[in-house]
Design a protein around this motif. Structure first.
Motif, mmCIF file in Angstrom:
data_model
loop_
_atom_site.group_PDB
_atom_site.id
_atom_site.type_symbol
_atom_site.label_atom_id
_atom_site.label_comp_id
_atom_site.label_asym_id
_atom_site.label_seq_id
_atom_site.Cartn_x
_atom_site.Cartn_y
_atom_site.Cartn_z
ATOM 1 N N LEU A 177 39.048 -30.782 29.901
ATOM 2 C CA LEU A 177 37.781 -30.104 29.607
ATOM 3 C C LEU A 177 37.402 -30.266 28.140
ATOM 4 O O LEU A 177 36.276 -30.677 27.807
ATOM 5 N N LEU A 178 38.319 -29.958 27.239
ATOM 6 C CA LEU A 178 38.032 -30.069 25.810
ATOM 7 C C LEU A 178 37.822 -31.513 25.385
ATOM 8 O O LEU A 178 36.968 -31.807 24.545
ATOM 9 N N SER A 179 38.587 -32.415 25.962
ATOM 10 C CA SER A 179 38.441 -33.831 25.612
ATOM 11 C C SER A 179 37.053 -34.344 25.988
ATOM 12 O O SER A 179 36.388 -35.014 25.190
ATOM 13 N N MET A 180 36.594 -34.014 27.184
ATOM 14 C CA MET A 180 35.285 -34.497 27.629
ATOM 15 C C MET A 180 34.155 -33.867 26.830
ATOM 16 O O MET A 180 33.087 -34.468 26.681
ATOM 17 N N LEU A 181 34.365 -32.662 26.325
ATOM 18 C CA LEU A 181 33.364 -32.037 25.455
ATOM 19 C C LEU A 181 33.029 -32.945 24.276
ATOM 20 O O LEU A 181 31.875 -32.997 23.824
ATOM 21 N N TYR A 182 34.042 -33.649 23.780
ATOM 22 C CA TYR A 182 33.866 -34.469 22.582
ATOM 23 C C TYR A 182 33.693 -35.953 22.895
ATOM 24 O O TYR A 182 33.035 -36.665 22.139
ATOM 25 N N PHE A 183 34.273 -36.417 23.985
ATOM 26 C CA PHE A 183 34.087 -37.822 24.348
ATOM 27 C C PHE A 183 32.649 -38.101 24.778
ATOM 28 O O PHE A 183 32.053 -39.112 24.404
ATOM 29 N N SER A 184 32.082 -37.222 25.587
ATOM 30 C CA SER A 184 30.784 -37.497 26.206
ATOM 31 C C SER A 184 29.644 -37.669 25.198
ATOM 32 O O SER A 184 28.808 -38.574 25.385
ATOM 33 N N PRO A 185 29.534 -36.848 24.123
ATOM 34 C CA PRO A 185 28.440 -37.100 23.170
ATOM 35 C C PRO A 185 28.516 -38.476 22.526
ATOM 36 O O PRO A 185 27.492 -39.152 22.361
ATOM 37 N N ALA A 186 29.733 -38.890 22.173
ATOM 38 C CA ALA A 186 29.888 -40.199 21.537
ATOM 39 C C ALA A 186 29.550 -41.330 22.510
ATOM 40 O O ALA A 186 28.995 -42.358 22.111
ATOM 41 N N LEU A 187 29.849 -41.151 23.788
ATOM 42 C CA LEU A 187 29.597 -42.196 24.778
ATOM 43 C C LEU A 187 28.119 -42.286 25.153
ATOM 44 O O LEU A 187 27.607 -43.373 25.431
ATOM 45 N N VAL A 188 27.422 -41.151 25.156
ATOM 46 C CA VAL A 188 26.020 -41.151 25.576
ATOM 47 C C VAL A 188 25.080 -41.445 24.412
ATOM 48 O O VAL A 188 23.913 -41.796 24.620
ATOM 49 N N ARG A 189 25.543 -41.327 23.186
ATOM 50 C CA ARG A 189 24.692 -41.521 22.018
ATOM 51 C C ARG A 189 24.013 -42.898 21.985
ATOM 52 O O ARG A 189 22.814 -42.983 21.696
ATOM 53 N N PRO A 190 24.712 -44.025 22.272
ATOM 54 C CA PRO A 190 24.016 -45.319 22.276
ATOM 55 C C PRO A 190 22.847 -45.372 23.260
ATOM 56 O O PRO A 190 21.819 -45.980 22.981
ATOM 57 N N LEU A 191 22.995 -44.717 24.416
ATOM 58 C CA LEU A 191 21.913 -44.678 25.400
ATOM 59 C C LEU A 191 20.707 -43.931 24.840
ATOM 60 O O LEU A 191 19.563 -44.388 24.951
ATOM 61 N N LEU A 192 20.963 -42.778 24.206
ATOM 62 C CA LEU A 192 19.865 -41.983 23.665
ATOM 63 C C LEU A 192 19.256 -42.632 22.430
ATOM 64 O O LEU A 192 18.095 -42.377 22.103
ATOM 65 N N HIS A 193 20.027 -43.450 21.734
ATOM 66 C CA HIS A 193 19.488 -44.181 20.592
ATOM 67 C C HIS A 193 18.509 -45.262 21.071
ATOM 68 O O HIS A 193 17.455 -45.481 20.456
ATOM 69 N N ARG A 194 18.831 -45.909 22.172
ATOM 70 C CA ARG A 194 17.963 -46.956 22.713
ATOM 71 C C ARG A 194 16.768 -46.358 23.449
ATOM 72 O O ARG A 194 15.659 -46.923 23.418
ATOM 73 N N TYR A 195 16.992 -45.230 24.124
ATOM 74 C CA TYR A 195 15.915 -44.579 24.880
ATOM 75 C C TYR A 195 15.764 -43.128 24.417
ATOM 76 O O TYR A 195 16.104 -42.192 25.151
ATOM 77 N N PRO A 196 15.279 -42.898 23.207
ATOM 78 C CA PRO A 196 15.200 -41.536 22.660
ATOM 79 C C PRO A 196 14.286 -40.617 23.459
ATOM 80 O O PRO A 196 14.465 -39.390 23.434
ATOM 81 N N ASP A 197 13.309 -41.184 24.172
ATOM 82 C CA ASP A 197 12.409 -40.366 24.982
ATOM 83 C C ASP A 197 13.117 -39.793 26.212
ATOM 84 O O ASP A 197 12.564 -38.918 26.892
ATOM 85 N N TRP A 198 14.313 -40.266 26.486
ATOM 86 C CA TRP A 198 15.088 -39.719 27.601
ATOM 87 C C TRP A 198 15.925 -38.499 27.205
ATOM 88 O O TRP A 198 16.473 -37.813 28.069
ATOM 89 N N ALA A 199 16.052 -38.235 25.929
ATOM 90 C CA ALA A 199 17.049 -37.280 25.436
ATOM 91 C C ALA A 199 16.941 -35.909 26.087
ATOM 92 O O ALA A 199 17.937 -35.351 26.571
ATOM 93 N N ARG A 200 15.750 -35.350 26.115
ATOM 94 C CA ARG A 200 15.594 -33.999 26.677
ATOM 95 C C ARG A 200 15.870 -33.989 28.178
ATOM 96 O O ARG A 200 16.504 -33.062 28.705
ATOM 97 N N LYS A 201 15.401 -35.025 28.890
ATOM 98 C CA LYS A 201 15.644 -35.096 30.332
ATOM 99 C C LYS A 201 17.131 -35.226 30.630
ATOM 100 O O LYS A 201 17.650 -34.586 31.553
#
Length: 472
Positions: free
Chosen positions: A94-118
């Motif tokens: 649980l704690l590991s995924m709390l910190y792994f997931s933001p780092a893994l999803v950040r490249p996606l949100l950087h490329r598609y920033p309009d998706w961030a809120r959704k």
């Protein structure tokens, strides 16, 4: 006549082109002028939402030790026939995924920033559903997947947009702002242990999970209303050259800063602080039980631990805005070492444990507040976005959240849980030595980081811990 007509058409085209450029320039100028001010009223509204999201999403996860203690010791536990290692694996993941997931999803949100809120809303709904489904299962593997993997990743992704957008809203008070946002986790960690203890004892595991899901949906959903970017979201356009480079080359370009000595030092500091913190966090309730404390006293100790982190996030973030962050990190190392060896190592009663939780929680529990200044240094050295550096340190913390508790589990000696000694009673001696060594390592590396920054500044690096907000 034809020549004259052609000339007139060319002039019209030229005027049209100039008018379009002027119109675009005027539009861009109006857009910039219409932006809300940095550190203005809307910035603090954004910070309020970030605090709420952090409190609700991470507060429950940081209080998992209450669930872990219940699942290990209660006759009503749905996992009463499972081993302690299996049960603790849920919290570790649980704690590991709390910190792994933001780092893994950040490249996606950087490329598609309009998706961030959704994406954030979808992740929240996923996290809520995972808790509801988990309330009906009694298999360790199912709980590991639903709570450890899916819920952990869901709440981690939910918090990601605010970490990306916070540098847009704050400049001179960025350290304080980061500290306040991160303090939300400590606030949640102060409240949730009492909520979980009460509901587990009165309603049982299943209904506690459902209540947690309701709180998560209502609280985090409310907070997300205020979490918005300051700058217009513009989708990144991949050039032909970047397309030809391929994924590996693109990632190498994205993470060029990982070879920087400043990043290596800060990543090492983050790992040591986090490994020590999570080792204590997972076994604090167990230590209190070994002392013979009541469930309410145990909840109080866990809450005090998280509350100290809350105060530390704000005070340390404020300090990093006003002095070199390696100095602040050095203070964290000193307080962490002293509290571990002298207070936890010699703790035989509740007052000593409370003193330890307050001092250690303030120090190690608030280390993330130093990230803001450190990330600006690394960003300036390698000309990369601050949020990219931030996510890399978040990822390192995720590794520590996985490794720290595993090391603690290997060092804890439950066969000696009834043994009271001068140092490290109840089988916690080796674990205490590990945590204390991590804290001493922080003190040493803080000194090395300070010297490295001085050397780089002599070469003209200009590391001040702050960049103009336009640079983000």
């Amino acid at each position: 006549m034809e020549s004259s007509s052609d000339t007139i058409q060319l002039q019209d085209r030229g005027r049209t082109s100039v008018e379009q450029e002027n119109a675009e320039s005027s539009s861009a100028s109006r857009e910039l002028q219409s932006l809300p001010p940095v550190e203005g009223r809307q910035a603090w509204s954004f910070l309020f939402g970030s605090f709420i999201v952090e409190m609700i999403c991470l507060g429950g996860a940081f209080s998992w030790s209450i669930f872990q203690n219940y699942l290990m010791t209660s006759p009503e536990s749905p996992l009463k026939d499972s081993s302690n290692v299996t049960i603790s694996a849920v919290g570790t993941l649980l704690l590991s995924m709390l910190y792994f997931s933001p780092a893994l999803v950040r490249p996606l949100l950087h490329r598609y920033p309009d998706w961030a809120r959704k994406v954030s809303v979808l992740a929240l709904v996923t996290a809520v559903c995972s808790l509801v489904i988990a309330s009906f299962v009694e298999l360790p593997a199912a709980l590991l997947v639903l709570v450890g993997l899916i819920h952990g990743a869901g709440v981690g992704v939910t918090t990601t947009p605010y970490m990306i957008w916070l540098p847009q809203w704050f400049d001179k008070r960025r350290g304080l702002a980061n500290g306040i946002a991160f303090a939300g986790a400590g606030t949640g960690g102060l409240i949730f242990p009492f909520v979980f203890t009460t509901t587990l004892n009165k309603l049982g595991f299943a209904w506690t999970m459902r209540i947690w899901a309701i709180i998560l949906l209502a609280g985090a959903g409310f907070g997300l209303v205020f979490v918005k970017p300051r700058l217009p979201t513009v989708r990144a356009v991949e050039s032909g050259r970047e397309h030809k480079l391929g994924i590996v080359a693109t990632l190498r370009k994205e993470f060029v800063y990982v070879t920087s000595p400043i990043w290596i030092l800060n990543a090492s500091l983050t790992f040591l602080a986090s490994a020590g913190l999570f080792a204590v966090s997972f076994y604090l309730a167990t230590y209190c039980n070994s002392l013979g404390l009541s469930p309410s006293a145990t909840s109080g100790a866990v809450s005090a631990f998280n509350a100290a982190g809350l105060l530390g996030e704000i005070s340390i973030g404020y300090a990093c805005d006003r002095m070199p962050y390696p100095l602040v990190v050095g203070v964290i190392g000193i307080c962490g070492s002293v509290s571990t060896f002298l207070l936890l190592g010699l703790a035989h009663n509740l007052p000593t444990v409370v003193c330890f939780t307050l001092l250690f929680g303030w120090a190690a529990g608030s280390y993330c507040a130093t990230w803001s200044a450190a990330c600006v240094d690394i960003s300036k050295l390698r000309k990369v976005p601050v949020d990219s550096v931030m996510m890399s340190l978040v990822f390192v913390r995720g590794i520590a959240a996985l490794v720290g508790p595993l090391i603690a589990a290997a060092l804890y000696q439950p066969q000696n849980r009834m043994s009271e000694t001068v140092f490290g009673s109840f089988g916690f001696g080796p674990l205490i030595e590990f945590v204390g060594t991590c804290m001493m390592g922080i003190l040493v590396l803080a000194g090395v980081t300070g010297l490295t920054r001085k050397q780089l500044n002599k070469k003209g690096a200009g590391l001040s811990g702050r960049l103009p907000v336009e640079g983000f």
